[in-house]
Design a protein around this motif. Sequence first.
Motif, PDB file in Angstrom:
ATOM      1  N   ARG A  52      29.160  63.418  41.403  1.00 24.80           N
ATOM      2  CA  ARG A  52      29.506  62.179  40.694  1.00 24.80           C
ATOM      3  C   ARG A  52      30.283  61.220  41.585  1.00 24.80           C
ATOM      4  NH1 ARG A  52      27.342  60.796  35.637  1.00 24.80           N
ATOM      5  NH2 ARG A  52      25.826  62.467  35.431  1.00 24.80           N
ATOM      6  N   ASP A  53      30.941  61.746  42.606  1.00 24.79           N
ATOM      7  CA  ASP A  53      31.628  60.861  43.553  1.00 24.79           C
ATOM      8  C   ASP A  53      30.630  59.947  44.254  1.00 24.79           C
ATOM      9  OD1 ASP A  53      34.062  61.952  42.901  1.00 24.79           O
ATOM     10  OD2 ASP A  53      34.203  63.224  44.682  1.00 24.79           O
ATOM     11  N   ASP A  54      29.383  60.437  44.442  1.00 23.42           N
ATOM     12  CA  ASP A  54      28.358  59.613  45.078  1.00 23.42           C
ATOM     13  C   ASP A  54      28.029  58.400  44.210  1.00 23.42           C
ATOM     14  OD1 ASP A  54      28.291  61.448  47.133  1.00 23.42           O
ATOM     15  OD2 ASP A  54      26.460  62.438  46.431  1.00 23.42           O
ATOM     16  N   LEU A  55      28.032  58.576  42.898  1.00 21.70           N
ATOM     17  CA  LEU A  55      27.792  57.457  41.991  1.00 21.70           C
ATOM     18  C   LEU A  55      28.928  56.446  42.092  1.00 21.70           C
ATOM     19  CD1 LEU A  55      26.219  55.989  39.789  1.00 21.70           C
ATOM     20  CD2 LEU A  55      27.365  57.476  38.106  1.00 21.70           C
ATOM     21  N   GLU A  56      30.148  56.930  42.165  1.00 17.06           N
ATOM     22  CA  GLU A  56      31.293  56.022  42.292  1.00 17.06           C
ATOM     23  C   GLU A  56      31.267  55.288  43.627  1.00 17.06           C
ATOM     24  OE1 GLU A  56      33.039  55.082  39.718  1.00 17.06           O
ATOM     25  OE2 GLU A  56      31.736  56.494  38.655  1.00 17.06           O
ATOM     26  N   THR A  57      30.811  55.954  44.668  1.00 16.80           N
ATOM     27  CA  THR A  57      30.670  55.297  45.971  1.00 16.80           C
ATOM     28  C   THR A  57      29.633  54.192  45.889  1.00 16.80           C
ATOM     29  OG1 THR A  57      31.304  57.320  47.148  1.00 16.80           O
ATOM     30  CG2 THR A  57      30.066  55.676  48.404  1.00 16.80           C
ATOM     31  N   LEU A  58      28.513  54.486  45.228  1.00 15.59           N
ATOM     32  CA  LEU A  58      27.465  53.486  45.044  1.00 15.59           C
ATOM     33  C   LEU A  58      27.985  52.319  44.209  1.00 15.59           C
ATOM     34  CD1 LEU A  58      24.499  52.701  45.504  1.00 15.59           C
ATOM     35  CD2 LEU A  58      23.960  53.975  43.400  1.00 15.59           C
ATOM     36  N   ARG A  59      28.705  52.633  43.147  1.00 15.24           N
ATOM     37  CA  ARG A  59      29.283  51.592  42.291  1.00 15.24           C
ATOM     38  C   ARG A  59      30.226  50.700  43.127  1.00 15.24           C
ATOM     39  NH1 ARG A  59      28.945  52.183  37.066  1.00 15.24           N
ATOM     40  NH2 ARG A  59      29.025  54.459  37.132  1.00 15.24           N
ATOM     41  N   GLY A  60      31.010  51.314  43.998  1.00 16.91           N
ATOM     42  CA  GLY A  60      31.925  50.557  44.864  1.00 16.91           C
ATOM     43  C   GLY A  60      31.183  49.671  45.851  1.00 16.91           C
ATOM     44  N   ALA A  61      30.075  50.173  46.389  1.00 11.41           N
ATOM     45  CA  ALA A  61      29.282  49.374  47.333  1.00 11.41           C
ATOM     46  C   ALA A  61      28.698  48.137  46.643  1.00 11.41           C
ATOM     47  CB  ALA A  61      28.177  50.230  47.935  1.00 11.41           C
ATOM     48  N   PHE A  62      28.245  48.293  45.413  1.00 11.77           N
ATOM     49  CA  PHE A  62      27.743  47.144  44.666  1.00 11.77           C
ATOM     50  C   PHE A  62      28.892  46.200  44.319  1.00 11.77           C
ATOM     51  CE2 PHE A  62      23.776  49.415  44.192  1.00 11.77           C
ATOM     52  CZ  PHE A  62      22.839  48.398  44.098  1.00 11.77           C
ATOM     53  N   ALA A  63      30.043  46.755  43.942  1.00 14.63           N
ATOM     54  CA  ALA A  63      31.206  45.929  43.597  1.00 14.63           C
ATOM     55  C   ALA A  63      31.642  45.069  44.782  1.00 14.63           C
ATOM     56  CB  ALA A  63      32.357  46.808  43.115  1.00 14.63           C
ATOM     57  N   GLU A  64      31.546  45.621  45.996  1.00 20.15           N
ATOM     58  CA  GLU A  64      31.888  44.850  47.201  1.00 20.15           C
ATOM     59  C   GLU A  64      30.997  43.627  47.349  1.00 20.15           C
ATOM     60  OE1 GLU A  64      31.657  47.479  50.532  1.00 20.15           O
ATOM     61  OE2 GLU A  64      33.382  48.661  49.869  1.00 20.15           O
ATOM     62  N   ARG A  65      29.820  43.683  46.758  1.00 19.66           N
ATOM     63  CA  ARG A  65      28.870  42.565  46.801  1.00 19.66           C
ATOM     64  C   ARG A  65      28.933  41.709  45.532  1.00 19.66           C
ATOM     65  NH1 ARG A  65      27.626  46.733  49.680  1.00 19.66           N
ATOM     66  NH2 ARG A  65      26.331  46.632  51.536  1.00 19.66           N
ATOM     67  N   GLY A  66      29.947  41.994  44.699  1.00 17.05           N
ATOM     68  CA  GLY A  66      30.138  41.213  43.486  1.00 17.05           C
ATOM     69  C   GLY A  66      29.219  41.593  42.348  1.00 17.05           C
ATOM     70  N   VAL A  67      28.688  42.808  42.384  1.00 16.05           N
ATOM     71  CA  VAL A  67      27.732  43.254  41.369  1.00 16.05           C
ATOM     72  C   VAL A  67      28.334  44.411  40.582  1.00 16.05           C
ATOM     73  CG1 VAL A  67      25.434  44.238  40.983  1.00 16.05           C
ATOM     74  CG2 VAL A  67      25.784  42.572  42.816  1.00 16.05           C
ATOM     75  N   ASP A  68      28.352  44.262  39.264  1.00 14.49           N
ATOM     76  CA  ASP A  68      28.807  45.326  38.376  1.00 14.49           C
ATOM     77  C   ASP A  68      27.626  46.266  38.138  1.00 14.49           C
ATOM     78  OD1 ASP A  68      30.334  46.829  36.589  1.00 14.49           O
ATOM     79  OD2 ASP A  68      29.772  45.564  34.889  1.00 14.49           O
ATOM     80  N   LEU A  69      27.725  47.497  38.581  1.00 14.54           N
ATOM     81  CA  LEU A  69      26.636  48.461  38.472  1.00 14.54           C
ATOM     82  C   LEU A  69      26.787  49.301  37.215  1.00 14.54           C
ATOM     83  CD1 LEU A  69      24.129  49.703  39.924  1.00 14.54           C
ATOM     84  CD2 LEU A  69      25.714  51.381  40.894  1.00 14.54           C
ATOM     85  N   LEU A  70      25.793  49.207  36.347  1.00 13.86           N
ATOM     86  CA  LEU A  70      25.725  50.085  35.180  1.00 13.86           C
ATOM     87  C   LEU A  70      24.997  51.348  35.615  1.00 13.86           C
ATOM     88  CD1 LEU A  70      24.519  47.362  32.663  1.00 13.86           C
ATOM     89  CD2 LEU A  70      26.833  48.271  32.875  1.00 13.86           C
ATOM     90  N   SER A  71      25.114  52.405  34.829  1.00 16.00           N
ATOM     91  CA  SER A  71      24.417  53.641  35.202  1.00 16.00           C
ATOM     92  C   SER A  71      23.894  54.349  33.962  1.00 16.00           C
ATOM     93  CB  SER A  71      25.350  54.563  35.989  1.00 16.00           C
ATOM     94  OG  SER A  71      26.491  54.890  35.227  1.00 16.00           O
ATOM     95  N   MET A  72      22.780  55.063  34.174  1.00 19.84           N
ATOM     96  CA  MET A  72      22.174  55.783  33.060  1.00 19.84           C
ATOM     97  C   MET A  72      21.222  56.852  33.582  1.00 19.84           C
ATOM     98  SD  MET A  72      19.247  53.160  31.682  1.00 19.84           S
ATOM     99  CE  MET A  72      17.896  54.284  31.374  1.00 19.84           C
ATOM    100  N   SER A  73      20.839  57.719  32.674  1.00 21.78           N
ATOM    101  CA  SER A  73      19.772  58.678  32.923  1.00 21.78           C
ATOM    102  C   SER A  73      18.792  58.567  31.764  1.00 21.78           C
ATOM    103  CB  SER A  73      20.319  60.107  32.998  1.00 21.78           C
ATOM    104  OG  SER A  73      19.241  61.026  32.933  1.00 21.78           O
ATOM    105  N   ALA A  74      17.600  58.098  32.057  1.00 23.04           N
ATOM    106  CA  ALA A  74      16.583  58.015  31.011  1.00 23.04           C
ATOM    107  C   ALA A  74      16.200  59.412  30.539  1.00 23.04           C
ATOM    108  CB  ALA A  74      15.355  57.273  31.527  1.00 23.04           C
ATOM    109  N   ALA A  75      16.292  60.391  31.427  1.00 19.19           N
ATOM    110  CA  ALA A  75      15.902  61.762  31.086  1.00 19.19           C
ATOM    111  C   ALA A  75      16.870  62.421  30.110  1.00 19.19           C
ATOM    112  CB  ALA A  75      15.779  62.602  32.357  1.00 19.19           C
ATOM    113  N   THR A  76      18.174  62.224  30.330  1.00 17.83           N
ATOM    114  CA  THR A  76      19.168  62.886  29.474  1.00 17.83           C
ATOM    115  C   THR A  76      19.747  61.969  28.403  1.00 17.83           C
ATOM    116  OG1 THR A  76      21.066  62.312  30.870  1.00 17.83           O
ATOM    117  CG2 THR A  76      19.866  64.356  31.424  1.00 17.83           C
ATOM    118  N   GLY A  77      19.567  60.666  28.579  1.00 20.18           N
ATOM    119  CA  GLY A  77      20.120  59.698  27.633  1.00 20.18           C
ATOM    120  C   GLY A  77      21.525  59.241  27.981  1.00 20.18           C
TER     121      GLY A  77
END
Length: 109
Positions: A52-77
Amino acid sequence: LLVHLLDAGGLSGRSPLDDYAVINRELERYDPDLASKTQLVVANKIDLIAERDDLETLRGAFAERGVDLLSMSAATGEGVREVIAAIAAALRAARAAPARPVEPPADEW
């Protein structure tokens, strides 16, 4: 409203950041007005992310570009309700905003 659904599971071997950049370049070349629309960015397949730290790292990389990253899993809901709520809120905001004037193409006048 444009919703970018990015593969964050890692199985494709592609970077979600690169995918986002590519699609936005293509949108800008195709239709700058389309590219200027409100965008929501969603990392999908988060159930396949090992740490899950990888997701937070990805979220931070998008945030650095001014993008709020939402997250989901279509498989698990996981996160789907939050994404739907964000889309609904963005659509409500778009409807409440004043309409932009439509400019006729120059060659028709």
